[in-house]
Design a protein around this motif. Structure first.
Motif, short mmCIF file in Angstrom:
data_model
loop_
_atom_site.label_atom_id
_atom_site.label_comp_id
_atom_site.label_asym_id
_atom_site.label_seq_id
_atom_site.Cartn_x
_atom_site.Cartn_y
_atom_site.Cartn_z
N LYS A 295 -2.14 -19.53 -20.74
CA LYS A 295 -3.32 -18.70 -20.51
C LYS A 295 -3.88 -18.25 -21.85
CE LYS A 295 -1.48 -16.95 -16.14
NZ LYS A 295 -1.08 -15.74 -15.37
N ILE A 296 -5.14 -18.60 -22.11
CA ILE A 296 -5.75 -18.30 -23.41
C ILE A 296 -7.15 -17.75 -23.20
CG2 ILE A 296 -4.41 -20.09 -24.59
CD1 ILE A 296 -6.97 -21.82 -24.55
N ALA A 297 -7.72 -17.25 -24.30
CA ALA A 297 -9.11 -16.80 -24.32
C ALA A 297 -9.88 -17.67 -25.31
CB ALA A 297 -9.19 -15.33 -24.72
N GLN B 88 -2.57 -6.46 -44.57
CA GLN B 88 -2.33 -6.44 -43.12
C GLN B 88 -1.99 -7.85 -42.67
OE1 GLN B 88 -2.16 -3.81 -41.25
NE2 GLN B 88 -2.56 -2.55 -43.04
N PRO B 89 -0.90 -8.03 -41.94
CA PRO B 89 -0.50 -9.37 -41.54
C PRO B 89 -1.40 -9.93 -40.46
CG PRO B 89 0.94 -7.75 -40.56
CD PRO B 89 -0.01 -7.00 -41.44
N GLY B 90 -1.58 -11.26 -40.54
CA GLY B 90 -2.26 -11.92 -39.45
C GLY B 90 -1.26 -12.27 -38.37
N LEU B 91 -1.73 -12.93 -37.33
CA LEU B 91 -0.84 -13.30 -36.24
C LEU B 91 0.02 -14.47 -36.66
CD1 LEU B 91 -3.41 -13.09 -33.33
CD2 LEU B 91 -1.66 -11.43 -33.88
N ASN C 4 0.75 -18.60 -24.85
CA ASN C 4 0.13 -17.65 -23.95
C ASN C 4 -0.45 -16.48 -24.74
OD1 ASN C 4 0.46 -18.44 -21.09
ND2 ASN C 4 2.62 -18.55 -21.67
N GLY C 5 -1.71 -16.16 -24.44
CA GLY C 5 -2.38 -15.04 -25.11
C GLY C 5 -3.10 -15.44 -26.38
N SER C 6 -3.06 -16.71 -26.78
CA SER C 6 -3.77 -17.14 -27.98
C SER C 6 -5.27 -16.97 -27.79
CB SER C 6 -3.46 -18.61 -28.29
OG SER C 6 -2.12 -18.77 -28.64
N ILE C 7 -5.94 -16.65 -28.90
CA ILE C 7 -7.40 -16.49 -28.89
C ILE C 7 -7.98 -17.62 -29.71
CG2 ILE C 7 -9.34 -14.99 -29.45
CD1 ILE C 7 -7.46 -12.62 -29.20
N SER D 191 4.18 -14.98 -30.18
CA SER D 191 2.95 -14.56 -30.83
C SER D 191 2.00 -15.73 -30.80
CB SER D 191 3.22 -14.11 -32.25
OG SER D 191 4.05 -14.99 -32.91
N HIS D 192 0.79 -15.48 -30.46
CA HIS D 192 -0.15 -16.56 -30.17
C HIS D 192 -1.17 -16.60 -31.28
CE1 HIS D 192 1.77 -15.99 -26.39
NE2 HIS D 192 1.28 -14.79 -26.32
#
Length: 754
Positions: free
Chosen positions: A9-11, A621-624, A71-74, A602-603
């Motif tokens: 499931k992604i956006a 600040q770290p990215g994903l 899952n949850g990746s944009i 982590s997506h």
């Protein structure tokens, strides 16, 4: 009901459009997925679009890396990489400076992605960037961006550095040699020339002839750590590419220009902490400096050409005695006298040339003895005469000891061995002293004589004395003393008695009693203690570690971070900028737990390379972070079995990589993929391989596990036996006595007394 495993499931988002929440079927062709996404937004010509990760480097999604979508990746819908490359390369040819600058900025952001890089390189993008560099119309931001984009594209290894044109290299050399140059341009130019020098011998000779050593010295003296590091990198690359005679001449010139003193005072002892890359280059410079001694070490003594030096060594110790006794003697008598004096000097043979035929140390041993006799004449005479006049068989043979000590120092300092490509263990004292090797010998030979007397050794104990001296020198060198005087102080504070005490302490920490009851107790304690070690290893994986990437030229100029999720289900990893602190669990973005599966992932975006992911931004600040599910891991590989070192051969220069390399293989669609590691140290290698083995249900068989288990067993056994202190424990349990002849003594509890 949980969705199938290959559905995530992604956006998907697009500027000025309502984001789509979709279920991506990983088994469906990517072109079909793009068609459905475009149809939902009423977009035609879906082949003109592509999917990218929304964060980090905005890497393009391809059939090769689509399994990184979790899952949850944009994702975001963007222009296809071929059209985007065409657009940006067109912007480079624009007459507007602002449009060229914007095109270069986007090119720098997308160049780390291998898919986009292929499209740019196939459209002669390197040539267009090279034209901007050669023209040099703008020496500021545009040139900086052009050099950075050029380097990023070349890092993929699709184009050889040997294909660069001579005018291009000469133009980059001009940027290095310019006095008034933007501070951001010269580090990039130096980095480019370093890559050229290491990869192309022909162009390396051009760089060597065009870049004066004095110019590199100017860059090293600028109080800019990045510029200093890149200048030192180019300097060591030029020295490595030179033949031995040229290298000796170059180092001699640099030492005349006081480079050694500047490094010692302004780089090693700078208020700014020394970076890992600079530490590696100082290690290489030290190895090259000591490597100048290798020809002497490999050359046996010629009794005819070195005769005068041998006589000078003898006369420095016995000159007055030889003159008084040799007056009026015949030639045969004089030769007999010389042979006797060489024996007193500690040579095993009356002809000293026979002792010095051994290589190593060859002529280097003679050089050390001569240096000691000329620069410390009083200590030399005292040491030789003190031992030559003894008659109690406790004399320390100076010549034999010097020869063996020279071999020992060459082994400890690894003279004659290739430079390691990852090591950083340079010793500051070699930059704080001229003739540092010979001076170190002078300290060591006096230490050997002192240890010899402390051990009351005889000729039969020679090897034992050398073992103790090796341990004294190795322990002191490991402390990395900042000066020779500090080395002298520390090594003299480690006498033979202290060495014995340290050995005994280490042995007590490592050895346990062999009594069967204690061995049985240790066996019962092992499962519990192995559980503690396993827990510690998994906690270490959860904390994460910064690893260094090694590119195709085996340079270590990038960092990446890897850690295990708290629920031990996922390995998360991603790029980290130099100098930035590693990401923490609290700073990671909120993650979603897959319904019914309980796997936290982590997506996030990553490049196509399995070691690459989201970089930290300038704010820290770290990215994903991308992730690999533990359930997908198939095997743990170490050493030569790892794919990133397997093809490098078996030379000595790769030995350190074999010892620190490990990989995990995991399912990557229909093919097997790898996540490759080069541990920063042997301890980290053991911790990570143990932790990964524990995750996969395998045994933790590293040397570190054995040491940790032994230490815990020793401590726990001692705690259990505190109450039995000074109570002898029998080797065998006491025998069970035979049964009695009758049991009349047994009391019948059922009978009650009246």
């Amino acid at each position: 009901m949980a969705p199938p495993r290959n559905v995530v499931k992604i956006a998907v988002q697009m500027p000025d459009a309502i984001p789509q929440l979709i279920q991506l079927d990983q088994a469906k062709p990517l072109a079909a997925v793009l068609k459905e996404v475009c149809d939902a937004w009423s977009l035609v010509h879906s082949e003109r679009y592509a999917l990218q990760f929304a964060d980090g480097h905005r890497s393009y999604i391809t059939e090769n890396n689509r399994t990184e979508i979790k899952n949850g990746s944009i994702l975001c819908l963007s222009t296809a990489p071929d059209l985007e490359a065409e657009r940006l390369l067109g912007g480079l040819q624009s007459g507007s400076r602002e449009r060229r600058r914007e095109a270069l900025q986007h090119l720098v952001l997308l160049a780390p992605d291998v898919t986009f890089a292929q499209e740019v390189i196939s459209r002669d993008g390197l040539q267009r960037l090279g034209t901007i560099v050669e023209d040099g119309d703008d020496l500021g931001e545009v040139l900086t961006l052009a050099l950075r984009a050029f380097l990023e594209l070349m890092e993929h290894g699709m184009v050889s550095w040997e294909t660069l044109s001579i005018p291009f290299v000469r133009k980059v050399v001009c940027y290095v040699n310019m006095n008034l140059m933007d501070a951001s341009v010269q580090p990039l130019a130096l980095r480019l020339l370093e890559s050229v020098t290491l990869s192309s011998p022909a162009l390396g000779q051009l760089v060597k002839s065009e870049v004066p050593l004095d110019r590199l010295l100017v860059h090293l003296q600028v109080m800019n750590q990045q510029l200093q590091t890149k200048a030192m990198a180019l300097l060591t690359a030029l020295l490595q590419g030179a033949n031995p005679a040229e290298r000796k001449h170059m180092l001699g010139y640099l030492w005349q220009r006081n480079l050694r003193q500047f490094i010692y005072k302004n780089i090693i002892h700078s208020a700014t902490p020394l970076g890992d890359e600079m530490a590696h280059h100082l290690y290489v410079l030290q190895a090259l400096m000591l490597g100048l001694l290798e020809p002497r070490m490999r050359t046996p003594l010629d009794p005819y050409s070195q005769r005068e030096q041998l006589q000078a060594l003898r006369q420095a110790a016995f000159e007055s005695e030889g003159e008084s006794l040799g007056t009026g003697l015949s030639a045969d008598r004089r030769r007999s006298l010389c042979a006797r004096e060489f024996r007193k000097l500690g040579f095993s043979n009356s002809n000293p040339a026979q002792d010095l035929e051994r290589v190593p140390p060859g002529l280097l041993a003679l050089d050390n003895m001569l240096y000691f006799s000329r620069h410390a004449p009083s200590a030399y005479s005292r040491l030789v005469l003190e031992n030559s006049s003894r008659e109690d068989k406790h004399e320390c043979p100076f010549a034999r000891s010097s020869i063996q000590l020279t071999v020992l120092l060459c082994e400890l300092l690894r003279i004659g061995e290739p430079c390691s490509e990852t090591a950083q263990d340079f010793s500051p004292m070699f930059f704080g002293q001229d003739q540092s090797f010979h001076e170190l010998f002078c300290v060591s030979i006096q230490l050997l004589n002192k240890t010899w007397k402390e051990m009351r050794a005889t000729q039969e104990d020679f090897d034992k004395v050398m073992q103790v001296v090796r341990e004294q020198l190795a322990r002191t060198l490991a402390l990395k003393p900042s000066s020779l005087e500090l080395f002298r102080t520390k090594v003299n504070a480690l006498p033979y008695g202290e060495v014995l005490r340290l050995r005994q302490t280490e042995r007590l920490h490592q050895e346990g009693t062999l009594a069967p009851p204690i061995l049985e107790l240790r066996e019962k304690l092992k499962p519990e203690l192995m559980g503690l070690i396993r827990q510690q290893r998994l906690l270490r994986l959860c904390e994460g570690t910064l690893f260094r990437k090694i590119s195709s030229r085996r340079r270590q100029d990038k960092l990446w971070f890897c850690c295990l999720s708290p629920n031990h289900k996922v390995l998360q990893y991603g790029d980290v900028e130099e100098g930035a602190s590693p990401p923490t669990l609290e700073s990671l973005p909120e993650q979603r737990e897959e319904d019914g599966a309980g796997v936290r992932v982590s997506h996030l975006p990553s490049r196509d390379h399995p070691l690459c992911g989201a970089r930290l931004g300038p704010s820290g600040q770290p990215g994903l972070l991308p992730a690999v599910a533990v359930a997908d891991i198939k095997a743990l590989l170490t050493g030569k079995d790892c794919p990133h070192v397997r093809e490098k051969g078996s030379g000595k220069q790769n030995k350190d990589l074999y010892e620190l390399a490990f990989s995990i293989s995991y399912d990557h669609g229909e093919v097997e993929a790898y996540l490759n590691f080069i541990a920063p140290s042997k301890r980290e290698f053991h911790l990570w391989t143990d932790g990964l083995s524990a995750l996969l249900g395998g045994p933790m068989g590293s040397e570190q596990t054995r040491l940790d288990l032994e230490q815990l067993l020793t401590m726990e056994t001692k705690l259990r036996l505190l109450e039995l202190e000074n109570v002898p424990i029998p080797e065998q349990p006491p025998p069970i006595p035979p049964p009695p002849t009758n049991f009349n003594f047994c009391y019948d509890c059922s009978i009650t007394e009246p």
